[in-house]
Design an enzyme around this catalytic site. Structure first.
Site, short mmCIF file in Angstrom:
data_model
loop_
_atom_site.label_atom_id
_atom_site.label_comp_id
_atom_site.label_asym_id
_atom_site.label_seq_id
_atom_site.Cartn_x
_atom_site.Cartn_y
_atom_site.Cartn_z
N ARG A 98 0.18 -10.41 -1.42
CA ARG A 98 -0.38 -9.27 -0.67
C ARG A 98 -1.74 -9.70 -0.15
O ARG A 98 -2.68 -9.83 -0.91
CB ARG A 98 -0.53 -8.05 -1.58
CG ARG A 98 0.79 -7.46 -2.07
CD ARG A 98 0.52 -6.23 -2.93
NE ARG A 98 1.71 -5.43 -3.15
CZ ARG A 98 2.42 -5.42 -4.26
NH1 ARG A 98 2.06 -6.18 -5.29
NH2 ARG A 98 3.48 -4.65 -4.38
N ARG A 157 5.15 7.78 -3.14
CA ARG A 157 5.10 6.88 -4.31
C ARG A 157 3.85 7.07 -5.15
O ARG A 157 3.78 6.59 -6.27
CB ARG A 157 5.23 5.41 -3.85
CG ARG A 157 4.13 4.97 -2.91
CD ARG A 157 4.46 3.64 -2.25
NE ARG A 157 3.90 2.51 -2.97
CZ ARG A 157 3.90 1.26 -2.51
NH1 ARG A 157 4.45 0.99 -1.34
NH2 ARG A 157 3.38 0.30 -3.20
N ARG A 161 2.54 -12.28 3.03
CA ARG A 161 2.81 -11.13 3.89
C ARG A 161 1.64 -10.93 4.83
O ARG A 161 0.48 -11.00 4.41
CB ARG A 161 3.01 -9.90 3.01
CG ARG A 161 3.26 -8.65 3.81
CD ARG A 161 3.63 -7.50 2.92
NE ARG A 161 2.48 -7.04 2.16
CZ ARG A 161 2.54 -6.08 1.24
NH1 ARG A 161 3.70 -5.52 0.96
NH2 ARG A 161 1.47 -5.69 0.61
N HIS A 175 -9.39 -1.93 -12.16
CA HIS A 175 -9.64 -3.29 -12.62
C HIS A 175 -9.34 -3.45 -14.09
O HIS A 175 -8.85 -4.48 -14.53
CB HIS A 175 -11.10 -3.66 -12.35
CG HIS A 175 -11.25 -4.32 -11.03
ND1 HIS A 175 -12.33 -4.12 -10.21
CD2 HIS A 175 -10.43 -5.16 -10.37
CE1 HIS A 175 -12.17 -4.83 -9.12
NE2 HIS A 175 -11.03 -5.45 -9.19
N GLU A 227 11.96 -2.11 4.27
CA GLU A 227 11.36 -1.09 3.40
C GLU A 227 11.36 0.28 4.06
O GLU A 227 10.71 1.21 3.59
CB GLU A 227 9.95 -1.50 2.94
CG GLU A 227 9.05 -2.11 3.97
CD GLU A 227 7.72 -2.61 3.38
OE1 GLU A 227 7.45 -2.40 2.20
OE2 GLU A 227 6.95 -3.19 4.15
N ASN A 231 9.48 -0.58 -3.23
CA ASN A 231 8.51 0.50 -3.51
C ASN A 231 8.46 1.48 -2.34
O ASN A 231 8.48 2.69 -2.52
CB ASN A 231 7.10 -0.07 -3.71
CG ASN A 231 7.06 -1.08 -4.83
OD1 ASN A 231 7.95 -1.10 -5.66
ND2 ASN A 231 6.05 -1.93 -4.84
N ASP A 232 8.40 0.91 -1.14
CA ASP A 232 8.37 1.78 0.03
C ASP A 232 9.75 2.29 0.38
O ASP A 232 9.92 3.44 0.77
CB ASP A 232 7.77 1.03 1.23
CG ASP A 232 6.25 1.08 1.20
OD1 ASP A 232 5.72 2.18 0.96
OD2 ASP A 232 5.61 0.04 1.38
N CYS A 235 11.24 -7.63 -3.66
CA CYS A 235 9.91 -7.87 -4.22
C CYS A 235 9.18 -6.59 -4.61
O CYS A 235 7.97 -6.59 -4.76
CB CYS A 235 9.06 -8.68 -3.24
SG CYS A 235 8.78 -7.85 -1.69
C1 PEP Z 1 7.12 -2.62 -1.47
O1 PEP Z 1 6.91 -1.70 -0.68
O2 PEP Z 1 8.06 -2.63 -2.27
C2 PEP Z 1 6.22 -3.77 -1.54
C3 PEP Z 1 6.57 -4.84 -2.21
O3 PEP Z 1 5.03 -3.69 -0.92
P1 PEP Z 1 3.80 -2.78 -1.34
O4 PEP Z 1 4.06 -2.29 -2.73
O5 PEP Z 1 2.63 -3.66 -1.22
O6 PEP Z 1 3.84 -1.70 -0.32
MG MG Z 2 5.56 -1.95 1.00
#
Ligand code: PEP
Ligand code: MG
Length: 751
Positions: free
Chosen positions: A466, A634, A502, A359, A600, A623-624, A671
């Site tokens: 999210r 990650r 999402r 936080h 992803e 990210n994934d 994203c």
């Molecule tokens: C991602 O995986 O890039 C994504 C945007 O979702 P999260 O980071 O919530 O898994």
């Molecule tokens: Mg993701």
């Protein structure tokens, strides 16, 4: 041997300083393998010398004084070869070099092993004995194992500057992880933990009513304090982040913490002891959770416990005097602790614990305070009132910096301010390249986001909401109506701009306390759409709430996470259509939202065109995608250096996705965090992404790049990069291009 090893590791972990830990190692090695001498040498890369930093069996006073050239003696040879050297009689070896003034000439048997950290030789660990002999294979393996343990210890100690006397470092540094980027110069103010709950003894009492009364009074005072802190921060924080203090107040509610503590008091425990027991029980539960976000809530709970305790102990709280430019440093800094400090005086935050989900980082980002987390080796007692420089771009804190460094950073800090002022002016202007290419920039909200900040940076919509957060902060699934109210706020605030919501993406590292998932390999397990398709009742309630919430706003887009196969898209569409039809039948005048799929997972890359055919848009969750294509967790700091969005395989995958979407005349967005990295953003632009979505904190910088970088130049760069084979070379190439365009200030401190 194993027992001995475990004992050494335990003792080393319990040591109060790096020096003490090193001393323990040399002592225990001598005992374990029955040698008379053990020594540790650390390589100083600036002087190219091995410095003796700990020893047993050498003369007194040599540690930190004796050194060897990098290529000198058997120590140098072990370092060069990067493998153990095991000799019956060292003195006859051609590389033998007697180290003067140590008294080591009497030793014959020699076993030296390299200490290696992340592929680099940090030093050499040596065992020696008067009697000539070859060391056994198990002894050699033992020393190699000890050296692997030493490598982390020495690496941390070096970065913390605590070996600086012996390794001759000039500016003392502590290295951590960048939390909120920026630079700041200031004076260290240490936020020591509040009263320690662990130190409270158990004590039996007779007058239970008195204890309950004392406890209730402390609870009331703590509640007042939190309310006051919340009000103080309210001018600086967007509404969503202020909910945090409501969560604090809920914990402090008589019905929750109060009831449990009073129940323990009624068993005859005094108030302080009862509080300790209840907090310890709950924080253990939080700590055992796999989910990083929920683990952080354990820290909030402990903070509250300490506050109540300090009132119970009727201690006058120590009053901190804040200098004009305070760098708040602490083992663990909680949001309430941050709120205690006058906002205008805090220029940076450095904490030893914490994660990017904590936080304090969320709040610091909203307040624009440069922050470093995970700064291990923070020796707080040494730092009080010391001048420090915080470089939160690189995660480095300089302690007691030299005049030259101070001057350099003062210049960078001034340039940063100038840059921020220019970025603020970008609020109302579009993200358009000088050669006329326009690309909408959206924000990611939810875990780290907030409506206010997103609107104030001029976001053109929400590219990723999210939805997990409202699910995480409850002790059961939120009802349809509860969800509708939350979603409505966002949809209304952004209307007519699009809001991409999402569907629930739990599993992996996001677990709900009331929906536990125990799996050996959660990232390859029950995650995202897999869960919600298995539980249509959860999915239907959520999409009904979304569609219902969008009534009259008509700006909702629904996005499906973790798609790996086409049938998941088809099945989810059937459910969304059913929810829509139900709402219409119930008389709600709602419109069917656009539906998108997240790409992803590698299988979805290969099926991107087929998926695009089924939906209205695609959005890349980089990210994934990076973690699954590169097989790099990650969240794992050990492989963090391998997690690279500019890997040629990722670049090719992204290009493939864009082409697949466009072949079906569908829009495609990205994203993940990559979108907010100015270096990556220019490539994404060139690839043809139709929009980019990022945190509100990153948006102004990316907009700045886009407004100052021609699409034609970005496209040339993409062609050049496609011929390159290594991520590092690609990043350097792109950074150079940004520097040449006068945009270097966006990727490092300064202009
Ligand atoms: C991602 O995986 O890039 C994504 C945007 O979702 P999260 O980071 O919530 O898994
Ligand atoms: Mg993701």
């Amino acid at each position: 041997m194993l027992k001995m090893m475990q004992r050494i590791i335990q003792e080393v972990n319990a040591a109060h300083s790096a020096q003490e830990a090193l001393h323990i190692v040399v002592e225990r090695v001598c005992e374990a393998i029955g040698v008379e001498a053990c020594s540790i040498f650390v390589l100083d890369r600036s002087t190219h010398r091995y410095m003796l930093i700990a020893s047993r069996g050498f003369r007194e006073g040599v540690n930190g004084v004796i050194s060897l050239a990098e290529d000198q003696g058997l120590v140098g040879l072990v370092g060069q070869r990067e493998e153990p050297i095991n000799l019956n009689n060292a003195s006859v070896h051609p590389n033998y070099h007697y180290i003067p003034r140590t008294g080591e000439e009497k030793y014959k048997a020699f076993l030296g092993v390299p200490i290696i950290h992340q592929r680099r030789v940090l030093g050499v660990l040596v065992a020696q004995q008067t009697k000539a002999r070859i060391f056994g294979a198990d002894e050699e393996a033992f020393l190699v194992t000890i050296s692997t343990q030493l490598s982390d210890l020495i690496a941390h100690a070096q970065s913390a500057g605590v070996l600086s006397r012996s390794t001759n470092q000039t500016d003392k540094r502590i290295v951590g992880i960048p939390g909120v980027s920026g630079v700041a110069i200031g004076t260290a103010v240490i936020a020591y933990p509040l009263a320690s709950l662990d130190a409270v003894p158990d004590r039996k009492v007779k007058d239970i009513a008195v204890e309950i009364d004392i406890f209730n009074k402390a609870l009331v005072r703590t509640r007042e304090e939190i309310k006051m802190l919340s009000e103080r921060l309210s001018h600086h924080l967007p509404l969503e982040e202020q909910d945090l203090f409501d969560a604090y107040l809920r914990i402090l509610d008589n019905e929750s913490l109060g009831i449990e503590v009073i129940a323990v008091i009624k068993q005859g425990q005094w108030a302080q002891g009862a509080l300790k027991q209840v907090i310890a029980h709950h924080s253990r539960l939080y700590e055992e959770m796999d989910d990083a976000y929920l683990r952080e809530r354990g820290a909030d709970l402990r903070d509250i416990g300490r506050r109540v305790l300090s009132y119970l102990q009727a201690d006058a709280r120590e009053k901190i005097i804040y200098p004009e430019r305070a760098v708040l440093m602490g083992d663990e800094i909680t949001p309430a602790r941050l709120a205690e400090a006058p906002r205008e005086k805090v220029v940076a935050i450095v904490t030893a614990k914490g994660s990017i989900n904590s936080h304090v980082v969320i709040i610091a980002r909203a307040m624009g305070i440069p922050t470093i987390i995970g700064a291990e080796g923070l020796l707080l007692s040494d730092l009080e009132n010391k001048p420090v420089i915080v470089d939160a771009y690189h995660g480095v804190v300089y302690i007691d910096p030299s005049k030259t460094l101070l001057e350099e950073f003062a210049r960078l800090e001034a340039e940063e301010k100038e840059l921020s002022r220019s970025l603020e002016k970008l609020h109302g202007v579009p993200a358009q390249t000088p050669d006329g290419y326009r690309i909408p920039l959206y924000v990611n909200t939810g875990l780290v986001g907030d409506i206010q900040a997103s609107l104030s940076v001029g976001a053109e919509g929400v590219g990723l909401y999210r939805t997990e957060v409202p699910f995480m902060v409850r002790d059961r699934f939120p009802s349809e109506e509860e969800q509708r109210i939350i979603y409505r706020q966002l949809l209304e605030a952004f209307t007519p701009r699009p809001v991409t919501m999402r569907t629930l993406d739990i599993g992996g590292d996001k677990v709900l306390p009331y929906f536990p998932i125990e799996e050996p390999n959660p990232f390859l397990g029950w995650r995202g759409i897999r869960i919600t398709l298995d539980h249509p009742e959860i999915f239907l309630v959520q999409v009904r709430a979304m569609i219902h919430a969008s009534k009259d706003c008509n700006n909702l887009q629904i996005m499906l996470p973790m798609i790996t196969s086409l049938h998941e898209v088809i099945d989810a569409k059937v459910l969304i259509t059913r929810a829509y039809e139900e709402l219409r039948e119930e008389g709600h005048d709602v419109v069917m939202p656009k539906i998108g799929a997240m790409i992803e997972v590698p299988s979805a890359v290969y099926q991107a065109e087929l998926i695009a055919q089924q939906v209205d848009f695609l959005s890349v969750g980089s990210n994934d995608l990076i973690q699954y294509i590169l097989a790099v967790d990650r969240n794992n700091f050990r492989v963090a250096n391998l997690y690279e969005g500019l890997h040629p395989a990722i670049i090719n995958a992204l290009l493939h996705i864009v082409r697949a979407a466009h072949a079906q005349d569908k829009k495609v967005s990205l994203c993940g965090e990559m979108a907010g990295d100015p270096t990556c953003a220019i490539l994404l632009l060139a690839m043809g992404f139709d929009s980019l979505s990022m945190s509100s904190a990153s948006l102004p910088r990316v907009k700045w790049v886009i407004r100052n970088f021609n699409l034609s130049r970005a496209q040339e760069l993409l062609q050049e990069v496609l011929l390159m084979h290594h991520s590092k070379a690609i990043r350097t190439h792109l950074e150079k291009a940004l520097e040449e365009s006068g945009l270097g200030g966006l990727i490092r401190a300064g202009k």
